[in-house]
Design a protein around this motif. Structure first.
Motif, PDB file in Angstrom:
ATOM      1  N   PRO A 161       0.840  -1.198   0.000  1.00 25.36           N
ATOM      2  CA  PRO A 161       0.000   0.000   0.000  1.00 25.36           C
ATOM      3  C   PRO A 161       0.876   1.250   0.000  1.00 25.36           C
ATOM      4  O   PRO A 161       1.797   1.371   0.811  1.00 25.36           O
ATOM      5  CB  PRO A 161      -0.799  -0.118   1.307  1.00 25.36           C
ATOM      6  CG  PRO A 161      -0.736  -1.575   1.671  1.00 25.36           C
ATOM      7  CD  PRO A 161       0.586  -2.065   1.167  1.00 25.36           C
ATOM      8  N   SER A 162       0.580   2.179  -0.910  1.00 28.47           N
ATOM      9  CA  SER A 162       1.492   3.300  -1.137  1.00 28.47           C
ATOM     10  C   SER A 162       0.761   4.634  -1.140  1.00 28.47           C
ATOM     11  O   SER A 162      -0.426   4.713  -1.456  1.00 28.47           O
ATOM     12  CB  SER A 162       2.198   3.129  -2.494  1.00 28.47           C
ATOM     13  OG  SER A 162       2.846   1.877  -2.582  1.00 28.47           O
ATOM     14  N   PHE A 163       1.524   5.672  -0.824  1.00 34.48           N
ATOM     15  CA  PHE A 163       1.044   7.030  -1.061  1.00 34.48           C
ATOM     16  C   PHE A 163       2.007   7.701  -2.027  1.00 34.48           C
ATOM     17  O   PHE A 163       3.208   7.776  -1.761  1.00 34.48           O
ATOM     18  CB  PHE A 163       0.947   7.856   0.221  1.00 34.48           C
ATOM     19  CG  PHE A 163       0.166   9.130   0.005  1.00 34.48           C
ATOM     20  CD1 PHE A 163      -1.181   9.182   0.284  1.00 34.48           C
ATOM     21  CD2 PHE A 163       0.777  10.264  -0.537  1.00 34.48           C
ATOM     22  CE1 PHE A 163      -1.925  10.343   0.054  1.00 34.48           C
ATOM     23  CE2 PHE A 163       0.052  11.416  -0.789  1.00 34.48           C
ATOM     24  CZ  PHE A 163      -1.302  11.452  -0.495  1.00 34.48           C
ATOM     25  N   LEU A 164       1.465   8.181  -3.156  1.00 31.33           N
ATOM     26  CA  LEU A 164       2.270   8.800  -4.201  1.00 31.33           C
ATOM     27  C   LEU A 164       2.020  10.305  -4.233  1.00 31.33           C
ATOM     28  O   LEU A 164       0.895  10.745  -4.450  1.00 31.33           O
ATOM     29  CB  LEU A 164       1.932   8.200  -5.568  1.00 31.33           C
ATOM     30  CG  LEU A 164       1.930   6.672  -5.676  1.00 31.33           C
ATOM     31  CD1 LEU A 164       1.625   6.252  -7.113  1.00 31.33           C
ATOM     32  CD2 LEU A 164       3.253   6.084  -5.219  1.00 31.33           C
ATOM     33  N   CYS A 165       3.082  11.080  -4.017  1.00 36.27           N
ATOM     34  CA  CYS A 165       2.993  12.534  -4.146  1.00 36.27           C
ATOM     35  C   CYS A 165       3.233  12.940  -5.602  1.00 36.27           C
ATOM     36  O   CYS A 165       3.845  12.193  -6.367  1.00 36.27           O
ATOM     37  CB  CYS A 165       4.015  13.208  -3.241  1.00 36.27           C
ATOM     38  SG  CYS A 165       3.778  12.886  -1.478  1.00 36.27           S
ATOM     39  N   GLU A 166       2.777  14.142  -5.966  1.00 37.03           N
ATOM     40  CA  GLU A 166       2.850  14.594  -7.356  1.00 37.03           C
ATOM     41  C   GLU A 166       4.158  15.331  -7.654  1.00 37.03           C
ATOM     42  O   GLU A 166       4.504  16.282  -6.951  1.00 37.03           O
ATOM     43  CB  GLU A 166       1.686  15.526  -7.666  1.00 37.03           C
ATOM     44  CG  GLU A 166       0.361  14.813  -7.872  1.00 37.03           C
ATOM     45  CD  GLU A 166       0.309  14.029  -9.166  1.00 37.03           C
ATOM     46  OE1 GLU A 166       0.555  14.611 -10.241  1.00 37.03           O
ATOM     47  OE2 GLU A 166       0.029  12.826  -9.088  1.00 37.03           O
ATOM     48  N   PRO A 167       4.887  14.909  -8.708  1.00 34.58           N
ATOM     49  CA  PRO A 167       6.069  15.660  -9.133  1.00 34.58           C
ATOM     50  C   PRO A 167       5.697  16.719 -10.175  1.00 34.58           C
ATOM     51  O   PRO A 167       4.686  16.600 -10.872  1.00 34.58           O
ATOM     52  CB  PRO A 167       6.931  14.579  -9.783  1.00 34.58           C
ATOM     53  CG  PRO A 167       5.920  13.617 -10.367  1.00 34.58           C
ATOM     54  CD  PRO A 167       4.706  13.664  -9.472  1.00 34.58           C
ATOM     55  N   VAL A 168       6.527  17.760 -10.281  1.00 28.63           N
ATOM     56  CA  VAL A 168       6.377  18.780 -11.322  1.00 28.63           C
ATOM     57  C   VAL A 168       7.771  19.101 -11.851  1.00 28.63           C
ATOM     58  O   VAL A 168       8.760  18.730 -11.233  1.00 28.63           O
ATOM     59  CB  VAL A 168       5.710  20.074 -10.801  1.00 28.63           C
ATOM     60  CG1 VAL A 168       4.285  19.807 -10.355  1.00 28.63           C
ATOM     61  CG2 VAL A 168       6.520  20.675  -9.648  1.00 28.63           C
ATOM     62  N   TYR A 169       7.853  19.781 -12.991  1.00 22.45           N
ATOM     63  CA  TYR A 169       9.194  20.098 -13.467  1.00 22.45           C
ATOM     64  C   TYR A 169       9.522  21.563 -13.258  1.00 22.45           C
ATOM     65  O   TYR A 169       8.663  22.440 -13.265  1.00 22.45           O
ATOM     66  CB  TYR A 169       9.391  19.687 -14.933  1.00 22.45           C
ATOM     67  CG  TYR A 169       8.935  20.654 -15.995  1.00 22.45           C
ATOM     68  CD1 TYR A 169       9.704  21.759 -16.350  1.00 22.45           C
ATOM     69  CD2 TYR A 169       7.742  20.448 -16.677  1.00 22.45           C
ATOM     70  CE1 TYR A 169       9.293  22.638 -17.336  1.00 22.45           C
ATOM     71  CE2 TYR A 169       7.320  21.319 -17.668  1.00 22.45           C
ATOM     72  CZ  TYR A 169       8.100  22.413 -17.993  1.00 22.45           C
ATOM     73  OH  TYR A 169       7.687  23.287 -18.967  1.00 22.45           O
ATOM     74  N   GLY A 170      10.813  21.791 -13.021  1.00 23.64           N
ATOM     75  CA  GLY A 170      11.307  23.141 -12.866  1.00 23.64           C
ATOM     76  C   GLY A 170      12.274  23.482 -13.981  1.00 23.64           C
ATOM     77  O   GLY A 170      12.956  22.609 -14.522  1.00 23.64           O
TER      78      GLY A 170
END
Length: 356
Positions: free
Chosen positions: A326-335
């Motif tokens: 069971p996982s929690f995935l946070c959102e990546p963004v690009y810089g």
């Protein structure tokens, strides 16, 4: 009446976690990070320790100097010291099976942090960023900046590929996501990799080492005669900033400048790489706000310590060889240099002075 009691008893047996015992805040929480040598692990460890302590917990934070036996020993000591929850960013995802079996027997809850721990039934939860999306964002960026949708095999781009340590399960997602985007263009000849090194094993970089990435890029430059006035090189796909830094060092030594630098991708928005973006020697980096991940892990730890189930948002993707974790995935963004101020400065992640 007996039948009703029996049904109720079965129901209670099916949801034991709801009635799990609370754990005293005097019980230490073990946090094991791979190394202090990379900026992101320093920040991850410090962020998590600060937030856990703010929530009233004792924290045993250890860095393992990228040495597997050291990490094993540190985790052993955490278990011996009475930790009932461990947060572990593994150096090698398959190296902790034996010590974590001890943890499992002592009913210690284990949260794999950022890197999935493989082949262990002791892993209770996994907290990370959406690592497949990291790869697809990098791939989509290259498609856009190189204009791949409007090019053909008669007008190809020339690209080389770098990913991370073969013992880190995350490269399957970083590299896999990127290649799912880029492989159709490779197959059509729109992307040409002169070295032919497009397989994960060929592109891997031991320990995510800047030095190893630099050596390999130097070899590719020599073998393929890459240079600003020689063989054309349009881009180098790099899964993260430490490999991107090695590639950048090699390209600068080969005579490339900001005016003719190949497009370089990265991940982590390390200070060196952000400076390189501002200088024009790295195009982009994925920003994974470790404050967000640390905060989520603190929530997960707090739930466990209070006898509750932590919140997760993925129960299908991550199999560590013993089953789905069971996982929690946070959102990546690009810089990039176009958005770094809003992303990194105004958010308080860095100061302007740190990037000068």
């Amino acid at each position: 009446m007996k039948k009703i009691f029996a049904v109720m008893l079965v129901g209670l047996m099916l949801v034991p976690s709801v009635f799990a015992k609370k754990i005293s805040k005097k019980t230490p929480i073990g946090v094991s990070m791979p190394t202090k040598d990379l900026q992101r692990w320093n920040q991850d460890g410090a962020n998590m320790k600060a937030q856990l302590e703010k929530a009233g917990y004792k924290v045993d934070l250890q860095y393992a100097a990228n040495d597997i036996p050291t990490q094993v020993s540190q985790v052993e000591n955490m278990i011996t010291g009475g930790c009932k929850v461990l947060v572990i960013a593994a150096i090698d995802g398959s190296s902790l099976s034996n010590v974590l079996e001890t943890a499992r027997k002592k009913k210690v809850q284990v949260i794999a942090y950022d890197r999935l721990i493989m082949d262990s039934k002791a892993v209770s939860y996994y907290a990370t960023f959406d690592n497949y999306k990291v790869g697809t964002i990098q791939g989509d960026y290259l498609v856009d900046k190189l204009g791949l949708k409007s090019r053909s095999a008669s007008d190809p781009v020339y690209m080389e590929f770098f990913t991370g340590d073969p013992g880190d399960n995350n490269i399957n997602f970083f590299f896999g996501g990127a290649m799912d985007v880029l492989k159709p263009y490779l197959d059509k000849g729109v992307i040409v990799c002169r070295s032919g090194q497009t397989a994960k094993a060929q592109a891997a970089t031991l320990n995510w080492s800047t030095e190893e990435a630099q050596k390999r890029m130097e070899n590719l430059i020599t073998a393929n005669k890459y240079g600003p006035k020689a063989t054309k090189l349009d881009a180098v796909y790099c899964s993260n900033d430490s490999t991107a830094n090695g590639v950048t060092n090699a390209l600068i030594s080969a005579g490339y400048t900001a005016d003719n630098f190949p497009i370089i991708t990265g991940q982590d928005c390390d200070i060196i790489s952000v400076k390189n973006m501002l200088k024009g020697t790295q195009a982009m980096s994925i920003f994974k706000d470790t404050r967000t991940l640390a905060a989520k892990v603190v929530e997960m730890v707090d739930a466990i310590m209070n006898g509750k189930k932590p919140e997760v948002n993925d129960t299908k993707t991550y199999n560590n060889g013993t089953g789905i974790i069971p996982s929690f995935l946070c959102e990546p963004v690009y810089g990039s240099k176009d958005n770094y101020k809003a992303l990194l400065i105004e958010s308080g992640y860095y100061t302007e002075a740190q990037l000068k």
